[in-house]
Design a protein around this motif. Structure first.
Motif, PDB file in Angstrom:
ATOM      1  N   LEU A   1      29.081  25.005  44.385  1.00  0.00           N
ATOM      2  CA  LEU A   1      29.229  25.680  45.674  1.00  0.00           C
ATOM      3  C   LEU A   1      27.869  26.029  46.263  1.00  0.00           C
ATOM      4  N   ALA A   2      26.911  26.344  45.409  1.00  0.00           N
ATOM      5  CA  ALA A   2      25.566  26.676  45.895  1.00  0.00           C
ATOM      6  C   ALA A   2      24.900  25.473  46.544  1.00  0.00           C
ATOM      7  N   ARG A   3      25.159  24.287  46.034  1.00  0.00           N
ATOM      8  CA  ARG A   3      24.571  23.091  46.648  1.00  0.00           C
ATOM      9  C   ARG A   3      25.056  22.946  48.086  1.00  0.00           C
TER      10      ARG A   3
ATOM     11  N   GLN B   1      39.828  21.831  40.553  1.00  0.00           N
ATOM     12  CA  GLN B   1      39.334  20.690  39.786  1.00  0.00           C
ATOM     13  C   GLN B   1      40.229  20.374  38.598  1.00  0.00           C
ATOM     14  N   GLN B   2      40.627  21.404  37.863  1.00  0.00           N
ATOM     15  CA  GLN B   2      41.342  21.196  36.608  1.00  0.00           C
ATOM     16  C   GLN B   2      42.826  20.933  36.787  1.00  0.00           C
ATOM     17  N   TYR B   3      43.422  21.491  37.852  1.00  0.00           N
ATOM     18  CA  TYR B   3      44.876  21.397  37.997  1.00  0.00           C
ATOM     19  C   TYR B   3      45.302  20.802  39.335  1.00  0.00           C
ATOM     20  N   ALA B   4      44.361  20.287  40.114  1.00  0.00           N
ATOM     21  CA  ALA B   4      44.664  19.660  41.400  1.00  0.00           C
ATOM     22  C   ALA B   4      45.466  20.584  42.312  1.00  0.00           C
ATOM     23  N   ALA B   5      45.207  21.881  42.202  1.00  0.00           N
ATOM     24  CA  ALA B   5      45.908  22.855  43.030  1.00  0.00           C
ATOM     25  C   ALA B   5      45.296  22.895  44.424  1.00  0.00           C
TER      26      ALA B   5
ATOM     27  N   LEU C   1      37.590  26.986  42.806  1.00  0.00           N
ATOM     28  CA  LEU C   1      37.147  25.598  42.670  1.00  0.00           C
ATOM     29  C   LEU C   1      37.486  25.056  41.293  1.00  0.00           C
ATOM     30  N   ALA C   2      37.270  25.849  40.251  1.00  0.00           N
ATOM     31  CA  ALA C   2      37.587  25.408  38.892  1.00  0.00           C
ATOM     32  C   ALA C   2      39.074  25.102  38.763  1.00  0.00           C
ATOM     33  N   CYS C   3      39.919  25.938  39.356  1.00  0.00           N
ATOM     34  CA  CYS C   3      41.363  25.726  39.293  1.00  0.00           C
ATOM     35  C   CYS C   3      41.750  24.460  40.056  1.00  0.00           C
TER      36      CYS C   3
ATOM     37  N   PHE D   1      42.472  24.438  49.534  1.00  0.00           N
ATOM     38  CA  PHE D   1      41.669  23.218  49.515  1.00  0.00           C
ATOM     39  C   PHE D   1      42.435  22.161  50.295  1.00  0.00           C
ATOM     40  N   ALA D   2      41.997  21.910  51.518  1.00  0.00           N
ATOM     41  CA  ALA D   2      42.739  21.003  52.392  1.00  0.00           C
ATOM     42  C   ALA D   2      42.707  19.562  51.914  1.00  0.00           C
ATOM     43  N   ASP D   3      41.579  19.133  51.343  1.00  0.00           N
ATOM     44  CA  ASP D   3      41.430  17.739  50.905  1.00  0.00           C
ATOM     45  C   ASP D   3      40.830  17.656  49.510  1.00  0.00           C
ATOM     46  N   GLY D   4      41.254  18.526  48.629  1.00  0.00           N
ATOM     47  CA  GLY D   4      40.727  18.504  47.277  1.00  0.00           C
ATOM     48  C   GLY D   4      39.404  19.232  47.173  1.00  0.00           C
ATOM     49  N   PRO D   5      38.788  19.206  46.002  1.00  0.00           N
ATOM     50  CA  PRO D   5      37.576  20.001  45.762  1.00  0.00           C
ATOM     51  C   PRO D   5      36.354  19.560  46.551  1.00  0.00           C
TER      52      PRO D   5
END
Length: 265
Positions: free
Chosen positions: A219-221, A128-132, A124-126, A153-157
């Motif tokens: 992710l916990a949320r 968010q930070q690099y749009a991977a 998730l961090a990757c 990530f099919a549609d972003g974070p």
């Protein structure tokens, strides 16, 4: 200092039955699976975070960070909806300590626990930070091995990660990405640079990405809203090597956390 960063919008499912304190689940998260100790408090779209490195033991640094975050937010631990922790894979001592402290805090405050897979949080961090979109996570497991997994990530974070390869323990040379142009992240890339010099994953590499409580909380949320929480006594670390019983020091950290929460942390 508080930071405004992405936080997932979730539909309230089973979590609503637990009686939310606020409009969205408020999550306190602990992450100790690497050399970086971190805590995070997720309220609405605001993530407050603390981290500490170079401490002698993570257990010494966690409770002061918990207290700082709660004081900054002007709430008590019991005002949260759940306690989350990085369940691993990662440092044996770190993930067990995180589990024990999360259990102690949850017991003391009367809250459920949400275990979160460490590699999921790194992916998730990757993203968010690099749009991977396609991400290989490689975490140093010491002893000539790495923990690794692959995510999409099919549609972003905002939609959360889809697991392509579940967390695995292997030699660095056995890591195999599925597909071409996969972005890789994690300190295992630097720890075993020769094995990854040819970039068998095909895409860019970001070895500085490490587990952090901020992504654990996010992710916990989602997991909490989906009903994926457990009573404190049922929380367990994720082991990919042989399971080891809690040490006396780890049990002591658990009892300290429980006492602090009962005292109104």
């Amino acid at each position: 200092m508080a930071r405004l960063i992405w936080a997932p919008h979730v539909d309230l499912g089973r979590s609503a039955q637990a009686g939310l304190k606020y409009a969205m689940p408020t999550i306190f998260a602990i992450e100790l699976s690497s050399e970086l100790a971190s805590c995070a408090l997720l309220q609405g779209d605001l993530v407050r975070r603390r981290e500490a490195s170079g401490v002698r033991t993570h257990s010494q640094s966690v409770l002061p960070m918990v207290l700082e975050l709660l004081q900054e937010a002007d709430i008590a631990l019991k005002d949260c909806d759940a306690i989350a922790f990085g369940a691993g894979p990662g440092s044996f001592t770190g993930v067990r300590t995180a589990c024990g402290i999360a259990q102690g805090l949850a017991f003391g405050a009367g809250l459920p626990v949400v275990p979160v897979v460490t590699l999921d949080a790194m992916a998730l961090a990757c993203c968010q930070q690099y749009a991977a979109a396609d991400i290989l996570v490689v975490l140093d497991a010491r002893m000539g091995e790495v923990y690794w997994g692959q995510y999409r990530f099919a549609d972003g974070p905002a939609t959360g990660p889809i697991t392509v390869v579940a967390p695995t323990l292997s030699a660095p040379g056995a890591v195999q990405a599925r597909g071409a142009g996969v972005v890789a992240c994690g300190n295992g890339l630097a720890a075993y640079a020769e094995a990854f010099a040819a970039r068998p994953f095909g895409g860019d590499a970001y070895p500085a990405i490490m587990p952090h409580a901020a992504q654990i909380a996010m992710l916990a949320r989602r997991a909490f809203a989906a009903g994926a929480w457990v009573p404190p006594r049922e929380a367990q670390p994720l082991y990919l090597r042989n399971k080891i019983a809690f040490t006396s020091a780890e049990r002591h950290a658990m009892q300290m956390a429980k006492a602090a929460a009962q005292a109104g942390l």
